[in-house]
Enzyme design. Structure first.
Site, PDB file in Angstrom:
ATOM      1  N   ALA A   1     -16.317  55.128  14.347  1.00  0.00           N
ATOM      2  CA  ALA A   1     -15.366  54.639  15.319  1.00  0.00           C
ATOM      3  C   ALA A   1     -14.742  53.294  14.715  1.00  0.00           C
ATOM      4  O   ALA A   1     -13.482  52.986  15.062  1.00  0.00           O
ATOM      5  CB  ALA A   1     -16.090  54.315  16.544  1.00  0.00           C
TER       6      ALA A   1
ATOM      7  N   ASP B   1      18.475  35.771 -12.294  1.00  0.00           N
ATOM      8  CA  ASP B   1      19.416  35.362 -13.656  1.00  0.00           C
ATOM      9  C   ASP B   1      20.929  35.367 -12.745  1.00  0.00           C
ATOM     10  O   ASP B   1      21.181  36.011 -11.949  1.00  0.00           O
ATOM     11  CB  ASP B   1      19.397  36.726 -14.630  1.00  0.00           C
ATOM     12  CG  ASP B   1      18.421  36.411 -15.552  1.00  0.00           C
ATOM     13  OD1 ASP B   1      17.754  35.601 -15.793  1.00  0.00           O
ATOM     14  OD2 ASP B   1      17.869  37.802 -15.535  1.00  0.00           O
TER      15      ASP B   1
END
Length: 871
Positions: free
Chosen positions: A278, A324
């Site tokens: 469980a 970049d």
């Protein structure tokens, strides 16, 4: 060794070689000493080792133990289901790890198989593997350089070093030693590097490094590192360890309490196993993988290709995006921004009378035009010709009237290009190039204008523009000898152009969205400082004096500690070498930041690999960069990164919703099993019921949570703190109280049914727990807003999953075969109606919780507003 700074005589002496090469016997000795000229792999993981690695997680080990115990006590259904879950999870993990091994193979593919060498004065072709330091290699256009070399003879040789340096233009090589100074790889124009490509000319060179001692080998060492764990992987790992310990403690406590109450050992063992089953969220690994896969599919439609699935989630935790400039933040297309024409420049040619500068811009270039009207050629020259064309100076029509009769191509020492044209009155010489190089070539009468021209040029340069000057000369006839000394002298300066690679419009918006989302965008460029600042200001990356700009030469001198102290304030890196990106990544990570880094060259690979998310360029990126990266931008566009971040946040939110959902469900099961004995009730659920809930009731709707739309404010909040655990905020409390409510409702249903003499009490309790979870998942689709505000139909896959889950649950209740397998019994209409009504309690309780939260938030906001007004 700084080979580029040494004269050839020293290099010959150090390598004990000559232009005639080394002896074959010496080459054999050196091959033993230095090893083969190849890129070496780190020790590869075997398939078995990678598979076993998937089974060492603490939660997986607990599940294996539970499966073994279930098998011993005869519960084969549970054992088979648990083992199937473990197997699927291991296969998925193995596939991800297997793909991560490919970056080295891409590096090895860049190495040529053969090389032409001179040994003892004779020319041979040998395997590139056999090259050694001191060998003399012969190189020509079309060759890939097989090792790191120092040229001693060059004939107009040019090398494409973009794979290594990221610079798109070809580098012209020579054999002269460089003056003392610090040089990046791209500036070492007397060197050649392994894996780069010769585009023009021929030459001869000494091999100075082979194999892993080359620049390519150095990069290979840097990317031979373990994969960086993502924020989610770190959180789930910590969560799994804590959960497993809690499970063991609970199981032991339940077992001891049961034995003290006189329960049989086998009964308590089964109960403890039921509790363990469980508590463990079996569907979690599958859900996370499916959610990431769905996200990757959506991102591909937005031009972002995900190579490593965990990167999808990492995007949501990014705090810095280092990008970049060229092509990502800008268009990668030079554009003429302004021109300046020197006044009163007169020519004898009538064609040059109107606008000498525009005519020079149209003629002095090597661009062409395709039939579809597209300009082809160098991006700078294309921009110049296109500008003149847009001013009604048509290059190709003009060339018919002023045909080119001679030329001096651009070279790096002159920094000029000259074309010679026939006019109706004689010959006109057009020279373009760097203005500081043109000053020395001007006619004496014009040199007095230089100070005035420099003022205007500096004004343009301060805006970050690239300046290209033009000068002309008229002569009566073409000289017999065409050389720079005679042709490029006594020129008249006719003006200059100011050029820029302009920012992308969509990048401006993306930068703004980044800042609003608490993400700091950083620009990294090899361009000059002024150009970088100009673009950064236009994009909104620099907005105040506190935003710092750092040049690569300064970065080189900073210690690790000095750099870390200022790294969070730097917004622009100018004149930076790609290899310095790794230093930037590590400094930001040392300050606790999560970094996305873009790159396209081979020497970007270490930074891409070490970044929390490495992003390679899809259009201009090398295969090595792509293999090292987590994500590939198919359009090389910064705006796509921001779209990907939004997707990443959404996916992480949905994973958190699933964890909230499944852990609350598991909490409800634990509370029901844990509290039942204290109220004198039998265990309400069998182990097979719990597995059904965890796999079907949790799994199907949980998977559909991956399709949940993003919250309205998803890009208006800061990134999630990477150090924050999964249960930060209100999640832990929610799991406990809602789980307790689920368990209480289930036990209440059980107690009422037993008290009413209903023999179907276990089926009713089982069904209440299942349907309570259905109501819970509808309520947690948004952390703040009501289900009725976001719209019941806004996640149709979830509705489909709920319908299917309800149908499957009904099948368990009303089908005889499943009645025997799952120990269920058919319910009457009355019993089913009571079950459904009781199950809705959890839904309304969570909706009330969100309503209280919204009310408190609104009151706090109004209180702060009133305080601000008073102050």
């Amino acid at each position: 060794m700084n080979w580029h700074l040494l004269p050839l005589s020293d290099i010959s002496r150090l390598l004990n070689t000559t232009p005639s090469g080394i002896a074959t016997s010496i080459a054999s000795e050196r091959l033993i000493e230095y090893g083969g000229n190849q890129i070496e792999d780190k020790k590869k993981k075997t398939v078995l080792r990678m598979l076993l690695h998937q089974l060492t997680d603490f939660m997986i080990l607990i599940l294996i133990a539970v499966a073994i115990i279930s098998g011993f006590i005869g519960d084969l259904v549970d054992t088979i289901i648990i083992l199937a879950i473990i197997l699927v999870n291991a296969i998925i993990g193995f596939i991800q790890e297997f793909r991560a091994e490919k970056a080295m193979e891409a590096l090895k593919d860049m190495t040529p198989s053969n090389a032409r060498v001179i040994r003892e004065g004779n020319t041979f072709e040998i395997p590139a593997f056999d090259l050694v330091p001191g060998d003399v290699v012969l190189l020509e256009a079309g060759n890939r350089i097989p090792a790191d070399v120092r040229f001693f003879e060059t004939h107009q040789i040019k090398v494409d070093e973009s794979t290594l340096t990221g610079e798109s233009h070809n580098t012209e090589k020579n054999s002269a030693k460089l003056p003392e100074g610090t040089y990046s790889l791209g500036d070492r124009n007397n060197m050649g590097f392994k894996g780069t490509f010769i585009t023009n000319g021929r030459g001869a060179a000494y091999v100075i490094a082979t194999g892993m001692n080359t620049e390519l080998g150095r990069i290979a060492k840097m990317i031979q590192i373990e994969e960086t764990a993502t924020p989610l992987q770190k959180r789930l790992s910590a969560f799994g360890k804590r959960l497993s310990i809690v499970i063991l403690i609970i199981c032991i406590v339940i077992f001891v309490i049961g034995r003290l109450r006189g329960e049989a050992v086998l009964t308590m063992l089964l109960t403890s196993i039921s509790l363990a089953v469980a508590a463990i969220p079996e569907a979690l690994p599958a859900l996370v993988t499916v959610a990431l896969a769905f996200g990757a599919k959506r991102l591909a439609k937005s031009n972002a290709l995900i190579r490593k699935l965990p990167a999808v989630e990492t995007l949501g935790s990014v705090t810095y995006i280092c990008s970049d400039k060229t092509g990502t933040l800008t268009l990668n297309k030079m554009s003429v921004q302004e021109i300046y024409e020197t006044p009163n420049v007169k020519t004898t040619s009538a064609l040059f009378q109107t606008s000498p500068l525009l005519i020079a811009m149209a003629l002095n270039n090597d661009v062409a035009k395709e039939t579809n009207g597209k300009w082809i050629g160098d991006s700078t020259e294309t921009a110049l010709a296109e500008y003149a064309f847009n001013k009604n100076i048509e290059k190709f029509e003009l060339e018919k009237k002023l045909p080119r009769v001679a030329e001096l191509p651009f070279d790096s020492s002159r920094k000029c290009m000259t074309t010679v044209h026939q006019t109706e009155t004689g010959i006109v010489v057009i020279t373009k190039g760097a203005v500081d190089m043109l000053w020395a070539k001007l006619d004496e009468n014009q040199k007095s204008l230089i100070p005035e021209l420099e003022v205007k040029i500096n004004e343009m340069a301060e805006k970050g523009y690239r300046i290209i000057g033009y000068a002309i000369k008229e002569i009566e006839a073409l000289p017999k000898t065409i050389n720079a000394e005679t042709i490029e002298s006594s020129l008249r300066f006719i003006g200059f152009t100011a050029m820029l690679d302009p920012p992308r419009e969509e990048a401006k918006k993306a930068v703004s969205e980044c800042k609003q989302a608490g993400i700091i965008p950083i620009m990294i460029t090899g361009d000059h400082r002024l150009t970088a600042i100009n673009i950064a200001k236009q994009l909104g990356i620099i907005t105040s004096e506190e935003d710092l700009v750092l040049e690569g030469s300064v970065l080189e001198t900073l210690s690790e500690k000095q750099f870390e102290n200022s790294v969070e304030k730097i917004r622009v890196y100018a004149r930076v070498n790609p290899e310095q990106k790794l230093k930037i990544v590590k400094a930001l990570q040392a300050k606790g930041q999560f970094v996305a880094m873009t790159g396209d060259g081979v020497n970007d690979a270490p930074a891409l690999k070490n970044a929390d998310i490495g992003i390679a360029m899809g259009i201009n990126g090398t295969e090595v960069a792509k293999e090292a990266a987590h994500m590939i931008l198919l359009d090389d566009n910064f705006a796509t990164i921001v779209i990907a971040v939004k997707h990443g946040r959404r996916i992480f939110d949905n994973i958190l919703k699933f964890i909230k959902y499944t852990m609350t469900s598991n909490s409800g099961e634990i509370w029901a099993i844990f509290l039942a004995p204290f109220f004198g009730l039998p265990i309400p659920l069998l182990a097979v019921h719990i597995l059904w809930i965890n796999l079907v009731t949790d799994g199907l709707p949980g998977l559909a949570l991956a399709s949940e739309p993003s919250e309205a404010d998803i890009m208006e909040r800061p990134p999630r703190n990477p150090k924050q655990n999964i249960f930060a905020g209100r999640m832990a409390l929610h799991i406990l109280w809602v789980g307790f409510l689920m368990g209480s409702v289930t036990l209440g249903m059980q107690a009422w049914a037993i008290g009413s003499g209903i023999s179907h009490w276990q089926t009713m309790a089982f069904t209440v727990l299942c349907f309570s979870q259905m109501g819970h998942i509808l309520a947690i689709r948004s952390d703040k807003e009501s289900l009725f505000k976001i719209g019941i139909l806004s996640n149709k896959p979830l509705l489909g999953a709920l319908a299917l889950t309800i149908a499957l649950q009904m099948m368990l209740i009303y089908t005889p075969f499943f009645n025997s397998v799952f120990k269920t019994q058919p319910l009457t209409i009355y019993e089913l109606t009571i079950t459904l009504l009781v199950s809705s309690i959890v839904f309304w309780a969570v909706e009330i919780e969100k309503w209280i939260y919204r009310l408190k938030k609104k009151n706090n906001f109004n209180g702060n507003e009133n305080k601000n007004k008073k102050s």
